[in-house]
Design an enzyme around this catalytic site. Structure first.
Site, mmCIF file in Angstrom:
data_model
loop_
_atom_site.group_PDB
_atom_site.id
_atom_site.type_symbol
_atom_site.label_atom_id
_atom_site.label_comp_id
_atom_site.label_asym_id
_atom_site.label_seq_id
_atom_site.Cartn_x
_atom_site.Cartn_y
_atom_site.Cartn_z
ATOM 1 N N SER A 1 2.371 -27.419 46.108
ATOM 2 C CA SER A 1 3.880 -26.368 45.576
ATOM 3 C C SER A 1 3.403 -24.856 45.967
ATOM 4 C CB SER A 1 4.053 -27.620 44.244
ATOM 5 O OG SER A 1 5.000 -27.130 43.631
ATOM 6 N N ASP B 1 3.409 -29.798 50.012
ATOM 7 C CA ASP B 1 4.609 -29.699 50.057
ATOM 8 C C ASP B 1 4.554 -28.096 49.550
ATOM 9 O OD1 ASP B 1 7.213 -30.592 50.283
ATOM 10 O OD2 ASP B 1 7.038 -31.034 48.388
ATOM 11 N N HIS C 1 7.714 -35.073 45.340
ATOM 12 C CA HIS C 1 6.307 -33.833 45.789
ATOM 13 C C HIS C 1 5.699 -33.873 45.807
ATOM 14 C CE1 HIS C 1 6.356 -29.347 46.028
ATOM 15 N NE2 HIS C 1 5.893 -29.883 44.341
#
EC number: 3.1.1.3
Length: 467
Positions: free
Chosen positions: A168, A191, A279
């Site tokens: 992230s 991601d 996620h």
């Protein structure tokens, strides 16, 4: 969770043109390039290193369950630790508001495979709120770069032996660190976050120039938040992998059902679960790949739609890359080309890996009939389940082809089994057989051919032999 992201888009009011400088780390501005696009209108000055209190937690094969905290500011802690200057270093970097569990799990799996320095980066003090985390990651990225610089200068450690694994916001943080250290070995973006980073200059986000090799796994990608994704759809590595299309992962919650029932409390809960599940799949896929070097073979394609249509089952003689830990074994890993988008399918539950086969069967028999053809392929130890290849009109002499994703790796194909089942209202006594079956599979597109002269009645197994 959704409210936080929406507030992040709608809130304005940070002053511009300021600068703050920190000893060891340099100066940080709140101007260009961080204010170049709408998505970075919230940019502000990062907090001090003291307030963020970035920590480096070392795990090795000598201390797999209890970390040693090491510090570049006090390099004697590195010297007194189990840190091996002759070993590869992998640093796991979390994103916004993470408790560190996935990082600990990652080190645990990595140390089952390798004798390495596995470091978990703790910057939770600076990442509890998304907007602050976006700004603070610049200072934390500089802290990581400073740590590597100390390794280089005091321990003669090569930056090419450093691998940053960022999830992230942690992916962009890794990019910030890499941009400060020429020759950094590898960055894996899990991601990478989308809000405030979509369509931004490369100085702001992860990009291929940040390390010798940058690989990226997209699992909740979107161009805007309201596409129900918190990752970026943009390719930002040498190799970008889009499992299941890279947006919504099988096995994650369906948002539509509670909405149609007007159950908005359930919808709010499902929304948070949806984002978290999709996620998180990126680091779950990576962790699973560590002990499965032949898993997660990915194929170059223009889009997931084209991939699903069966248009992209091709690997060059150099093979196709595998998503995850062993992506760096790919021959063309450092070539940023238009073909850097790679697609594959996964399962909905762990183990997630699937192995793609292209199966073509040529039917034999005397008459056209109605039914369904199934094939099963096997290796020396394991077999796949039955896969339906064609259903409906079955015509002898015709060849039918289907791409399937098996949940087991059978390795070299040694056997093929054929069976057909007639449809409910089909009352003929026809017999069918598989005259020839061609299987194509593996990262190098190996082909194997199996033949038989037999024809069978419905529900009778036919075994084919190599030919």
């Amino acid at each position: 969770m959704l409210g936080i992201w929406i507030v992040a888009f709608l809130f304005f009011g940070t002053s511009r043109g300021k600068e703050v400088c920190y000893e060891r780390l340099g100066c940080f501005k709140d101007g260009l390039p961080w204010t170049r696009t709408f998505s970075t209108e919230l940019v502000g000055l990062p907090w001090s290193p003291e307030k963020i209190n970035t920590r480096f937690l070392l795990y090795t094969i000598h201390n797999p369950n209890a970390y040693q905290e090491i510090s570049a500011v006090n390099s004697s802690t590195i010297q007194a630790s189990y840190f091996g200057t002759d070993k590869i270093t992998r640093i796991n970097i979390a994103g916004w508001k993470t408790d560190g569990k996935w990082q600990r799990d990652m080190c645990n799996v990595l140390l089952q495979l390798e004798d390495i320095n596995c470091i978990n980066l703790d910057w939770i003090n600076g990442s509890r709120e998304y907007i602050h985390a976006v700004n603070n990651l610049r200072v934390v990225g500089a802290e990581v770069a400073y740590f590597i610089d100390v390794l280089m200068k005091k321990f003669e450690y090569s930056p090419s032996k450093v691998h940053l694994i960022g999830h992230s916001l942690g992916a962009h943080l890794a990019g910030e660190a890499g941009s400060r250290i020429p020759g950094l070995g590898r960055i894996t973006g899990l991601d990478p976050a989308g809000p405030f980073f979509h369509n931004t200059p490369k100085e702001v986000r992860l990009d291929p120039s940040d390390a010798n090799f940058v690989d990226v796994i997209h699992t909740n990608a979107a161009r805007i938040l309201f596409e129900l994704g918190v990752g970026t759809i943009d390719a930002c590595g040498h190799l970008d992998f889009y499992p299941n299309g890279g947006k919504h992962m099988p096995g994650c919650e369906d948002l539509i059902t509670p909405l149609l029932k007007f159950n908005f409390n359930a919808y709010k809960k499902e929304m948070a679960s949806f984002f978290d599940c999709n996620h998180a799949r990126s680091y779950q896929f990576y962790a699973e790949s560590i002990l499965n070097p032949d898993a997660f073979i990915a194929y170059p394609c223009r889009s997931y739609t084209s991939f699903k249509a069966g248009n992209c089952f091709f690997c060059s003689k150099e093979g196709c890359p595998t998503m995850g830990h062993f992506a760096d074994r790919f021959h063309f890993k450092n070539m940023k080309t238009n073909g850097s988008h790679y697609f594959l399918n996964t399962g909905s539950l762990s183990p997630f890996a699937r192995w793609r086969h292209k199966l073509s069967v040529k039917l034999s028999g005397s008459e056209v009939t109605q039914g369904t053809v199934f094939l099963r392929v096997g290796g020396a130890v394991r077999k796949t389940g039955e896969f339906a290849i064609v259903s409906g009109k079955l015509e002898p002499g015709m060849t039918y082809t289907k791409l399937i994703d098996a949940d087991v790796n059978v390795g070299n194909i040694t056997s093929v089994q054929f069976i057909w089942k007639k449809h409910l209202f089909e009352d003929s006594q026809n017999k069918l057989g598989a005259e020839m079956v061609i299987n194509t599979s593996g990262k190098y597109g190996y082909k194997s051919t199996f033949c038989s002269q037999d024809i069978m009645g419905p529900n009778i197994l036919q075994n084919l032999k190599p030919c």
